[in-house]
Write a protein that holds these residues in place. Structure first.
Motif, PDB file in Angstrom:
ATOM      1  N   ILE A  52       0.988  -1.262   0.050  1.00 10.35           N
ATOM      2  CA  ILE A  52      -0.107   0.182  -0.034  1.00 10.35           C
ATOM      3  C   ILE A  52       0.913   1.181  -0.011  1.00 10.35           C
ATOM      4  CG2 ILE A  52      -1.722   1.508   1.417  1.00 10.35           C
ATOM      5  CD1 ILE A  52      -2.798  -1.237   2.409  1.00 10.35           C
ATOM      6  N   GLY A  53       1.960   1.383   0.889  1.00 12.53           N
ATOM      7  CA  GLY A  53       2.979   2.150   0.734  1.00 12.53           C
ATOM      8  C   GLY A  53       3.739   2.456  -0.684  1.00 12.53           C
ATOM      9  N   LYS A  54       3.826   1.610  -1.118  1.00 15.36           N
ATOM     10  CA  LYS A  54       4.541   1.630  -2.410  1.00 15.36           C
ATOM     11  C   LYS A  54       3.656   2.485  -3.607  1.00 15.36           C
ATOM     12  CE  LYS A  54       8.102   0.397  -3.635  1.00 15.36           C
ATOM     13  NZ  LYS A  54       9.447   1.152  -3.947  1.00 15.36           N
ATOM     14  N   GLU A  58       4.243   5.699  -5.158  1.00 17.86           N
ATOM     15  CA  GLU A  58       4.583   5.946  -6.843  1.00 17.86           C
ATOM     16  C   GLU A  58       3.457   6.531  -7.429  1.00 17.86           C
ATOM     17  OE1 GLU A  58       5.465   1.909  -7.585  1.00 17.86           O
ATOM     18  OE2 GLU A  58       7.600   1.972  -6.640  1.00 17.86           O
ATOM     19  N   GLY A  59       2.232   6.417  -6.942  1.00 17.96           N
ATOM     20  CA  GLY A  59       0.932   7.046  -7.519  1.00 17.96           C
ATOM     21  C   GLY A  59       0.554   6.109  -8.795  1.00 17.96           C
ATOM     22  N   VAL A  60       0.248   4.581  -8.295  1.00 16.25           N
ATOM     23  CA  VAL A  60       0.019   3.785  -9.515  1.00 16.25           C
ATOM     24  C   VAL A  60      -1.424   3.365  -9.513  1.00 16.25           C
ATOM     25  CG1 VAL A  60       2.225   3.151  -9.790  1.00 16.25           C
ATOM     26  CG2 VAL A  60       0.886   1.923  -8.164  1.00 16.25           C
ATOM     27  N   GLN A  61      -1.843   2.927 -10.565  1.00 22.08           N
ATOM     28  CA  GLN A  61      -3.260   2.203 -10.585  1.00 22.08           C
ATOM     29  C   GLN A  61      -4.413   3.213  -9.731  1.00 22.08           C
ATOM     30  OE1 GLN A  61      -3.263  -1.777  -9.420  1.00 22.08           O
ATOM     31  NE2 GLN A  61      -1.696  -2.258 -11.019  1.00 22.08           N
ATOM     32  N   LYS A  64      -3.832   7.744  -5.782  1.00 17.31           N
ATOM     33  CA  LYS A  64      -3.297   9.035  -6.039  1.00 17.31           C
ATOM     34  C   LYS A  64      -1.825   9.163  -5.203  1.00 17.31           C
ATOM     35  CE  LYS A  64      -5.844  13.046  -7.575  1.00 17.31           C
ATOM     36  NZ  LYS A  64      -6.492  14.468  -6.971  1.00 17.31           N
ATOM     37  N   GLN A  65      -0.861   9.534  -5.746  1.00 15.01           N
ATOM     38  CA  GLN A  65       0.722   9.790  -5.166  1.00 15.01           C
ATOM     39  C   GLN A  65       0.319  10.590  -3.923  1.00 15.01           C
ATOM     40  OE1 GLN A  65       3.849  12.163  -6.902  1.00 15.01           O
ATOM     41  NE2 GLN A  65       5.256  10.194  -6.883  1.00 15.01           N
ATOM     42  N   ASP A  66       0.736  10.119  -2.767  1.00 18.89           N
ATOM     43  CA  ASP A  66       0.497  10.864  -1.346  1.00 18.89           C
ATOM     44  C   ASP A  66       1.595  10.470  -0.596  1.00 18.89           C
ATOM     45  OD1 ASP A  66      -0.150  11.601   1.038  1.00 18.89           O
ATOM     46  OD2 ASP A  66      -2.227  11.705   0.533  1.00 18.89           O
ATOM     47  N   GLY A  96      12.957  13.643   3.297  1.00 16.68           N
ATOM     48  CA  GLY A  96      11.728  14.591   3.855  1.00 16.68           C
ATOM     49  C   GLY A  96      10.421  14.211   3.160  1.00 16.68           C
ATOM     50  N   GLU A  97      10.124  13.050   2.449  1.00 17.02           N
ATOM     51  CA  GLU A  97       9.048  12.709   1.758  1.00 17.02           C
ATOM     52  C   GLU A  97       7.830  12.371   2.770  1.00 17.02           C
ATOM     53  OE1 GLU A  97       9.941  10.028  -1.494  1.00 17.02           O
ATOM     54  OE2 GLU A  97      10.740  11.626  -2.607  1.00 17.02           O
ATOM     55  N   GLY A  98       7.058  13.098   3.000  1.00 16.60           N
ATOM     56  CA  GLY A  98       5.624  12.763   3.907  1.00 16.60           C
ATOM     57  C   GLY A  98       6.388  12.889   5.275  1.00 16.60           C
ATOM     58  N   CYS A  99       7.234  13.537   5.575  1.00 12.56           N
ATOM     59  CA  CYS A  99       7.941  13.766   7.054  1.00 12.56           C
ATOM     60  C   CYS A  99       9.033  14.646   7.165  1.00 12.56           C
ATOM     61  CB  CYS A  99       8.333  12.290   7.575  1.00 12.56           C
ATOM     62  SG  CYS A  99       9.619  11.846   6.512  1.00 12.56           S
ATOM     63  N   LYS A 100       9.455  15.058   8.255  1.00 14.32           N
ATOM     64  CA  LYS A 100      10.865  15.933   8.303  1.00 14.32           C
ATOM     65  C   LYS A 100      11.861  15.146   8.231  1.00 14.32           C
ATOM     66  CE  LYS A 100       8.740  19.244  11.594  1.00 14.32           C
ATOM     67  NZ  LYS A 100       8.747  19.952  12.895  1.00 14.32           N
ATOM     68  N   VAL A 101      12.896  15.683   7.697  1.00 21.14           N
ATOM     69  CA  VAL A 101      14.048  14.987   7.537  1.00 21.14           C
ATOM     70  C   VAL A 101      14.713  14.538   8.755  1.00 21.14           C
ATOM     71  CG1 VAL A 101      16.539  15.329   6.756  1.00 21.14           C
ATOM     72  CG2 VAL A 101      14.832  16.198   5.280  1.00 21.14           C
ATOM     73  N   ASP A 102      15.156  13.278   9.074  1.00 24.61           N
ATOM     74  CA  ASP A 102      15.659  13.169  10.404  1.00 24.61           C
ATOM     75  C   ASP A 102      16.508  11.846  10.190  1.00 24.61           C
ATOM     76  OD1 ASP A 102      16.150  11.949  12.782  1.00 24.61           O
ATOM     77  OD2 ASP A 102      13.988  12.749  13.710  1.00 24.61           O
ATOM     78  N   TYR A 103      18.012  12.257   9.865  1.00 23.18           N
ATOM     79  CA  TYR A 103      19.009  11.094   9.594  1.00 23.18           C
ATOM     80  C   TYR A 103      19.151  10.182  11.072  1.00 23.18           C
ATOM     81  CZ  TYR A 103      20.522  14.326   6.113  1.00 23.18           C
ATOM     82  OH  TYR A 103      20.449  15.306   4.941  1.00 23.18           O
ATOM     83  N   LYS A 104      18.998  10.516  12.049  1.00 23.22           N
ATOM     84  CA  LYS A 104      19.038   9.639  13.233  1.00 23.22           C
ATOM     85  C   LYS A 104      18.034   8.633  12.984  1.00 23.22           C
ATOM     86  CE  LYS A 104      21.517  12.709  16.535  1.00 23.22           C
ATOM     87  NZ  LYS A 104      21.324  13.360  17.859  1.00 23.22           N
TER      88      LYS A 104
END
Length: 248
Positions: A52-54, A58-61, A64-66, A96-104
Motif C-alpha cells: 500500500i505504501g509503495k 509511486e501513484g500507481v493504479q 493518487k500519489q501521496d 523528507g517525503e511525507g515527514c521531516k528530515v531525520d537522519y538519526k
C-alpha cells in the motif's frame, strides 16, 4: 494437477491470484487487489502494508500519489517487521517525503533492515558511516564491510560504489583495476548506466597500463570499453555516446 493449482495462488497467503479487469487487479470475491491489501494490513501482514505504501509513493493504479500516506504505511509495515518498508521508511526520512528530515531515525531503520540482510539498507547505512555530512562518526571499515555485503547480495549501487572504491582507491579500498572492473561489470550487467561508463573508463585505464597504447587491438580491453560506452549511449548517456565516437 496439484502443481498447476498451486501456481495460481499467492505463495504467501495461498489466496487465488487476482485477474486483471480494465487495468485493475480483482480477486474472485470481487475485491480489488488494493482492498485486499488493506484487509491484510489490518491483520498485521507487513508485506500488504508495504505494498500500500509503495502505491501511494509511486501513484500507481487506483492510488493518487501521496507521500504522507506512503510514509504512514511504510511506518506501519516497518513496525510489522517488513525489511523493505524499513528501508523505504529510512529513505523517506532522508529525503523528507511525507515527514521531516531525520537522519538519526533513518539510521535506526536502516540498521534494523540491515540485520534482516536487506542489501539496500546496508548500502544506505554504509553511506552514513562514510560521509561526515550526515553527522555520524565516520567508520570506513564498517562502511566497507556493509558495502561488500550489499554488493555480494546483488545490489547494483553497492556494486558500483565498491568498484569505484577499487578504481579510485577510496573508502579504504586499495587501487585494483581488476576488482574495480569486476564489481562495475556486475552493476552494469543489471542495467546501471553510470556503472557502464565507469567500467569503460576502468577498461581504458587497463588498456593504457597493460598495453601502452589505447588503440592496440588483440588482447586489449579497449574494444570492451568502447562497447560499454556505446551501450550507455543507447540508454541515454550522451557523454558516453560522445566518448565512444572519439575513442579510437
Amino acid at each position: 494437477a496439484g502443481t498447476s493449482k498451486s501456481l495460481n495462488k499467492c505463495l504467501l497467503c495461498r489466496t487465488p491470484l487476482p485477474v486483471l479487469k480494465n487495468g485493475q487487479a480483482f480477486f474472485r470475491d470481487g475485491e480489488s487487489e488494493f482492498e485486499k491489501y488493506k484487509k491484510w494490513s489490518r491483520k498485521g501482514k507487513g508485506f500488504a502494508s508495504y505494498m500500500i505504501g509503495k502505491r501511494y509513493s509511486e501513484g500507481v493504479q487506483d492510488c493518487k500519489q501521496d507521500f504522507f500516506k506512503a510514509f504512514e504505511y511504510f511506518k506501519l509495515a516497518s513496525e510489522q517487521g517488513n525489511d523493505k518498508a524499513m528501508t523505504d521508511l529510512g529513505v523517506c526520512l532522508i529525503q523528507g517525503e511525507g515527514c521531516k528530515v531525520d537522519y538519526k531515525k533513518a539510521k535506526i531503520w536502516f540498521e534494523k533492515a540491515a540485520k534482516k540482510e536487506n542489501a539496500k539498507a546496508m548500502c544506505y547505512l554504509a553511506y552514513f558511516l562514510a560521509d561526515p555530512q550526515f553527522g555520524f562518526i565516520v567508520d570506513f571499515r564498517k562502511a566497507q564491510s556493509l558495502l561488500l555485503r550489499s554488493a555480494t547480495l546483488g545490489f547494483p549501487p553497492a556494486q558500483e560504489r565498491v568498484g569505484l572504491g577499487y578504481w579510485k582507491a577510496e573508502y579504504g579500498y586499495p587501487k585494483d583495476l581488476d576488482r574495480a572492473a569486476d564489481y562495475l561489470q556486475q552493476a552494469a550487467d543489471q542495467g546501471e548506466v553510470s556503472s557502464m561508463m565507469a567500467l569503460a573508463q576502468v577498461l581504458l585505464e587497463k588498456a593504457e597500463k597493460e598495453y601502452g597504447s589505447l588503440n592496440i587491438m588483440g588482447e586489449s580491453p579497449m574494444p570492451r570499453a568502447i562497447n560499454w560506452m556505446r551501450r550507455a549511449g543507447r540508454l541515454g548517456d550522451s557523454e558516453a555516446d560522445r566518448r565512444a565516437k572519439i575513442t579510437v
